[in-house]
Scaffold this motif. Structure first.
Motif, PDB file in Angstrom:
ATOM      1  N   VAL A 407       0.847  -1.171   0.000  1.00  0.00           N
ATOM      2  CA  VAL A 407       0.000   0.000   0.000  1.00  0.00           C
ATOM      3  C   VAL A 407       0.886   1.226   0.000  1.00  0.00           C
ATOM      4  O   VAL A 407       2.071   1.137   0.297  1.00  0.00           O
ATOM      5  N   VAL A 408       0.301   2.355  -0.346  1.00  0.00           N
ATOM      6  CA  VAL A 408       1.039   3.599  -0.328  1.00  0.00           C
ATOM      7  C   VAL A 408       0.921   4.189   1.066  1.00  0.00           C
ATOM      8  O   VAL A 408      -0.185   4.408   1.551  1.00  0.00           O
ATOM      9  N   SER A 409       2.025   4.449   1.734  1.00  0.00           N
ATOM     10  CA  SER A 409       2.005   4.959   3.101  1.00  0.00           C
ATOM     11  C   SER A 409       1.798   6.460   3.098  1.00  0.00           C
ATOM     12  O   SER A 409       1.665   7.087   2.064  1.00  0.00           O
ATOM     13  N   HIS A 410       1.796   7.039   4.327  1.00  0.00           N
ATOM     14  CA  HIS A 410       1.604   8.485   4.488  1.00  0.00           C
ATOM     15  C   HIS A 410       2.670   9.282   3.740  1.00  0.00           C
ATOM     16  O   HIS A 410       2.454  10.386   3.289  1.00  0.00           O
ATOM     17  N   SER A 411       3.868   8.701   3.604  1.00  0.00           N
ATOM     18  CA  SER A 411       4.961   9.389   2.915  1.00  0.00           C
ATOM     19  C   SER A 411       5.020   9.049   1.437  1.00  0.00           C
ATOM     20  O   SER A 411       5.983   9.376   0.767  1.00  0.00           O
ATOM     21  N   ALA A 412       3.982   8.362   0.938  1.00  0.00           N
ATOM     22  CA  ALA A 412       3.882   8.003  -0.482  1.00  0.00           C
ATOM     23  C   ALA A 412       4.952   6.992  -0.898  1.00  0.00           C
ATOM     24  O   ALA A 412       5.200   6.797  -2.066  1.00  0.00           O
ATOM     25  N   GLN A 413       5.576   6.302   0.071  1.00  0.00           N
ATOM     26  CA  GLN A 413       6.536   5.251  -0.232  1.00  0.00           C
ATOM     27  C   GLN A 413       5.868   3.899  -0.014  1.00  0.00           C
ATOM     28  O   GLN A 413       5.119   3.721   0.946  1.00  0.00           O
ATOM     29  N   PRO A 414       6.088   2.917  -0.892  1.00  0.00           N
ATOM     30  CA  PRO A 414       5.449   1.610  -0.709  1.00  0.00           C
ATOM     31  C   PRO A 414       5.946   0.948   0.567  1.00  0.00           C
ATOM     32  O   PRO A 414       7.123   1.005   0.902  1.00  0.00           O
ATOM     33  N   GLY A 433       8.013  -0.095  14.581  1.00  0.00           N
ATOM     34  CA  GLY A 433       7.358   1.176  14.250  1.00  0.00           C
ATOM     35  C   GLY A 433       6.205   0.938  13.299  1.00  0.00           C
ATOM     36  O   GLY A 433       6.080  -0.122  12.692  1.00  0.00           O
ATOM     37  N   LEU A 434       5.313   1.896  13.170  1.00  0.00           N
ATOM     38  CA  LEU A 434       4.171   1.769  12.271  1.00  0.00           C
ATOM     39  C   LEU A 434       4.440   2.516  10.977  1.00  0.00           C
ATOM     40  O   LEU A 434       5.041   3.590  10.990  1.00  0.00           O
ATOM     41  N   PRO A 435       3.974   1.952   9.851  1.00  0.00           N
ATOM     42  CA  PRO A 435       4.195   2.639   8.577  1.00  0.00           C
ATOM     43  C   PRO A 435       3.463   3.970   8.479  1.00  0.00           C
ATOM     44  O   PRO A 435       3.920   4.889   7.825  1.00  0.00           O
ATOM     45  N   CYS A 436       2.302   4.074   9.118  1.00  0.00           N
ATOM     46  CA  CYS A 436       1.512   5.304   9.100  1.00  0.00           C
ATOM     47  C   CYS A 436       0.398   5.156  10.114  1.00  0.00           C
ATOM     48  O   CYS A 436       0.258   4.122  10.764  1.00  0.00           O
ATOM     49  N   SER A 437      -0.439   6.167  10.264  1.00  0.00           N
ATOM     50  CA  SER A 437      -1.553   6.097  11.198  1.00  0.00           C
ATOM     51  C   SER A 437      -2.610   5.129  10.677  1.00  0.00           C
ATOM     52  O   SER A 437      -2.667   4.828   9.480  1.00  0.00           O
ATOM     53  N   LEU A 438      -3.467   4.631  11.588  1.00  0.00           N
ATOM     54  CA  LEU A 438      -4.493   3.671  11.195  1.00  0.00           C
ATOM     55  C   LEU A 438      -5.454   4.231  10.150  1.00  0.00           C
ATOM     56  O   LEU A 438      -5.731   3.566   9.145  1.00  0.00           O
ATOM     57  N   TYR A 441      -3.657   4.268   6.895  1.00  0.00           N
ATOM     58  CA  TYR A 441      -3.414   2.912   6.395  1.00  0.00           C
ATOM     59  C   TYR A 441      -4.672   2.344   5.736  1.00  0.00           C
ATOM     60  O   TYR A 441      -4.639   1.827   4.624  1.00  0.00           O
ATOM     61  N   LEU A 442      -5.802   2.467   6.442  1.00  0.00           N
ATOM     62  CA  LEU A 442      -7.055   1.925   5.914  1.00  0.00           C
ATOM     63  C   LEU A 442      -7.481   2.652   4.644  1.00  0.00           C
ATOM     64  O   LEU A 442      -8.002   2.043   3.696  1.00  0.00           O
ATOM     65  N   GLU A 443      -7.258   3.957   4.626  1.00  0.00           N
ATOM     66  CA  GLU A 443      -7.611   4.736   3.444  1.00  0.00           C
ATOM     67  C   GLU A 443      -6.762   4.330   2.250  1.00  0.00           C
ATOM     68  O   GLU A 443      -7.254   4.210   1.121  1.00  0.00           O
ATOM     69  N   ASN A 444      -5.482   4.086   2.499  1.00  0.00           N
ATOM     70  CA  ASN A 444      -4.583   3.672   1.418  1.00  0.00           C
ATOM     71  C   ASN A 444      -4.915   2.267   0.913  1.00  0.00           C
ATOM     72  O   ASN A 444      -4.811   1.980  -0.278  1.00  0.00           O
ATOM     73  N   VAL A 445      -5.298   1.392   1.846  1.00  0.00           N
ATOM     74  CA  VAL A 445      -5.742   0.051   1.436  1.00  0.00           C
ATOM     75  C   VAL A 445      -6.971   0.164   0.537  1.00  0.00           C
ATOM     76  O   VAL A 445      -7.062  -0.476  -0.520  1.00  0.00           O
ATOM     77  N   GLU A 446      -7.918   0.997   0.951  1.00  0.00           N
ATOM     78  CA  GLU A 446      -9.142   1.182   0.186  1.00  0.00           C
ATOM     79  C   GLU A 446      -8.838   1.752  -1.198  1.00  0.00           C
ATOM     80  O   GLU A 446      -9.385   1.292  -2.216  1.00  0.00           O
ATOM     81  N   ARG A 447      -7.944   2.745  -1.236  1.00  0.00           N
ATOM     82  CA  ARG A 447      -7.581   3.358  -2.511  1.00  0.00           C
ATOM     83  C   ARG A 447      -6.949   2.324  -3.441  1.00  0.00           C
ATOM     84  O   ARG A 447      -7.283   2.251  -4.633  1.00  0.00           O
ATOM     85  N   LYS A 481     -14.035  10.875  -3.084  1.00  0.00           N
ATOM     86  CA  LYS A 481     -13.398  11.214  -1.801  1.00  0.00           C
ATOM     87  C   LYS A 481     -11.887  10.977  -1.864  1.00  0.00           C
ATOM     88  O   LYS A 481     -11.105  11.815  -1.391  1.00  0.00           O
ATOM     89  N   LEU A 482     -11.478   9.862  -2.425  1.00  0.00           N
ATOM     90  CA  LEU A 482     -10.057   9.510  -2.464  1.00  0.00           C
ATOM     91  C   LEU A 482      -9.342  10.100  -3.667  1.00  0.00           C
ATOM     92  O   LEU A 482      -8.150   9.885  -3.831  1.00  0.00           O
ATOM     93  N   LYS A 483     -10.097  10.836  -4.512  1.00  0.00           N
ATOM     94  CA  LYS A 483      -9.532  11.501  -5.669  1.00  0.00           C
ATOM     95  C   LYS A 483      -8.762  10.522  -6.561  1.00  0.00           C
ATOM     96  O   LYS A 483      -7.601  10.738  -6.924  1.00  0.00           O
ATOM     97  N   ILE A 484      -9.438   9.428  -6.904  1.00  0.00           N
ATOM     98  CA  ILE A 484      -8.837   8.390  -7.723  1.00  0.00           C
ATOM     99  C   ILE A 484      -9.018   8.744  -9.195  1.00  0.00           C
ATOM    100  O   ILE A 484     -10.139   8.982  -9.641  1.00  0.00           O
TER     101      ILE A 484
END
Length: 486
Positions: A407-414, A433-438, A441-447, A481-484
């Motif tokens: 998934v794409v993380s908060h920093s846009a890195q896989p 450590g966590l890749p990003c906030s929950l 993470y869920l939003e990126n999974v959905e996207r 919403k996710l601007k896909i």
């Protein structure tokens, strides 16, 4: 004039030991069509109050046999329906604040400006009329139709009781509470329930105005005062004339503006940028903040004198998590406001809302329900239509497809998630450590899942919705919403 008309005429009690000022006040009030009794001592004022009811008591702070503060306390204790205003010496703002804290309706400074006095008297009389109307309607429901504050919890009942008391006063009020708890709604209800309800209510976000424009925005400016000032313009104080000015997030005001605001509130006069004379203003100040102003004062970010000036009476709004019994009625009201209809919610959806702690308070509840409306099928909101951040209910919701391994993380890195057997749950918290906030993470999974479904169906939204196990409307909402980009 008939005897009935005379009997119905409001009566004012003036208490002051200065004969010439007492006479001036009497003449002014009589010209307004009012009956006037006067007293030069505290003892005589008490005697008048013992045998006569008054629409307003106007008292000096200094009396030969006592203090006007004593009279304020006695009137509030024994004559609760009688407003009392105080006359303070010029520059004695501290005395006015103390009197307001003790329950004074309002104050006027010496030398007494007659226009300001007339406004004070009219406001007091209007307040009495509003109160009489409320008392004459005992069948009125607990929450008036015009009420903005919804809920039957003990906390909200206390808030409404405070609002009713504050509406009878002109004292400055500071509303505290977490973001999204409804501070502007509370301020608006104080205004609507007061004698100023027919005048403007102006709400200003102090943190949204550039510092260089603050003075002009608050006090107005004259034509040619600065580049771009093509015409005269009123400020917030003038726009709220006769009404209420709400200073939202007042803690964000820069120190230089705090000095100017203090003087405007204290003297009730403002000077437009580029003007040479001041003009009187008649506004009630209600401020609000989610910060602790006392700590801001200690840290030097907020002036102590302005703090005491604004913090005459405090109204604290409880967070939504402390009044869970209000969630259902709040949700019904919000849904009705958003759609104009009654939308059902399943028992599971209601349970999910009640078990959520709502860090964003009522504002977050509104956002959650607005999103749920777009997802709901057959006019009923299910638990799967709710996006409750970080709750087990959301995590336990089954997915139509397995979570992708990248998934794409908060920093846009896989971010790689190690492959696991189908019956083993991935433990994100086992890593150091966590890749990003929950929510991210869920939003990126959905996207990522939506992108894959669209790619697999060659951008056929109907087929992609079937593949994802959601409705076409849900998919369309999420794409927007996710601007896909398809």
């Amino acid at each position: 004039m008939s005897m009935n008309e005379v009997a119905a005429c409001p009566r004012i009690l003036v208490v002051d030991d200065e004969a010439h000022l007492r006479e001036l006040l009497e003449i002014t009030l009589i010209k307004m069509g009012l009956d006037v009794d006067s007293a030069e001592t505290l003892a005589l004022a008490r005697a008048h109050l013992a045998k006569q009811s008054y629409a307003l008591v106007l008292t000096d702070m200094r009396l030969p046999d006592g203090s006007g503060m004593e009279l304020v306390q006695e009137v509030n204790a024994h004559f609760k329906n009688t407003p009392i205003a105080v006359i303070t010496a010029f520059g004695s703002a501290d005395n006015a604040v103390v009197a307001l804290k003790a329950g004074a309706f309002d104050y006027v400074s010496k030398p007494v400006a007659l226009d300001q006095l007339r406004k004070l008297v009219r406001s007091a009389l209007q307040t009495n009329e509003v109160q009489k109307e409320q008392e004459s309607a005992p069948e009125q429901v607990a929450i008036p139709a015009k009420s903005f504050m919804i809920g039957q919890s003990q906390g909200m009942q206390e808030v409404r009781e405070q609002i009713n008391r504050l509406a009878r006063s002109m004292a400055p009020v500071i509303i505290t509470g977490e973001s999204g708890s409804g501070k502007e709604l509370a301020a608006r209800e104080i205004h609507t329930s007061s004698a100023r309800s027919g005048k403007p209510f102006i709400a200003v976000n102090c943190g949204a105005i550039p510092e260089t424009l603050m003075e002009a925005e608050f006090f107005g400016y004259r034509k040619g005062a600065f580049t771009g000032a093509a015409d005269d313009r009123e400020g917030f104080f003038q726009a709220a004339s006769g009404g209420t000015l709400m200073l939202d997030e007042v803690a964000d005001l820069p120190l230089p503006m705090q000095v100017k605001l203090l003087r405007a509130i204290q003297e009730r006069r403002v000077r437009k940028v580029g003007a040479t004379v001041e003009e009187a203003v008649d506004v009630r100040i209600i401020s609000a903040t989610h910060q602790n102003l006392a700590i801001c004062v200690e840290e030097g970010r907020f002036r102590q004198d302005l703090y005491y000036r604004l913090n005459v009476i405090e109204l604290h709004l409880p967070p939504l998590r402390e009044r869970l019994e209000d969630i259902i009625v709040l949700s019904r009201n919000i849904l009705r406001k958003l759609t104009g209809n009654d939308i059902d919610m399943s028992v599971e959806a209601i349970d999910a809302l009640i078990s959520y702690d709502f860090p964003g308070n009522v504002r977050e509840l509104e956002n959650i329900l607005e999103r749920a409306i777009a997802f709901a099928n057959d006019g009923c909101i299910e638990v799967t239509d709710l996006a409750l951040r970080g709750t087990r209910k959301l995590l336990d919701t089954p997915l139509a497809q397995p979570i992708p391994t990248e998934v794409v993380s908060h920093s846009a890195q896989p971010v790689s998630v190690p492959d696991q057997p189908a019956d083993v749950e991935v433990d994100l918290f086992a890593a150091p450590g966590l890749p990003c906030s929950l929510p991210d993470y869920l939003e990126n999974v959905e996207r990522e899942m939506i992108k894959r479904a669209l790619h697999q169906t060659r951008n056929n939204r109907t087929q992609a919705a079937e593949l994802l196990g959601v409705s076409f409307r849900q998919l369309r909402y999420q794409i927007q919403k996710l601007k896909i980009q398809e």
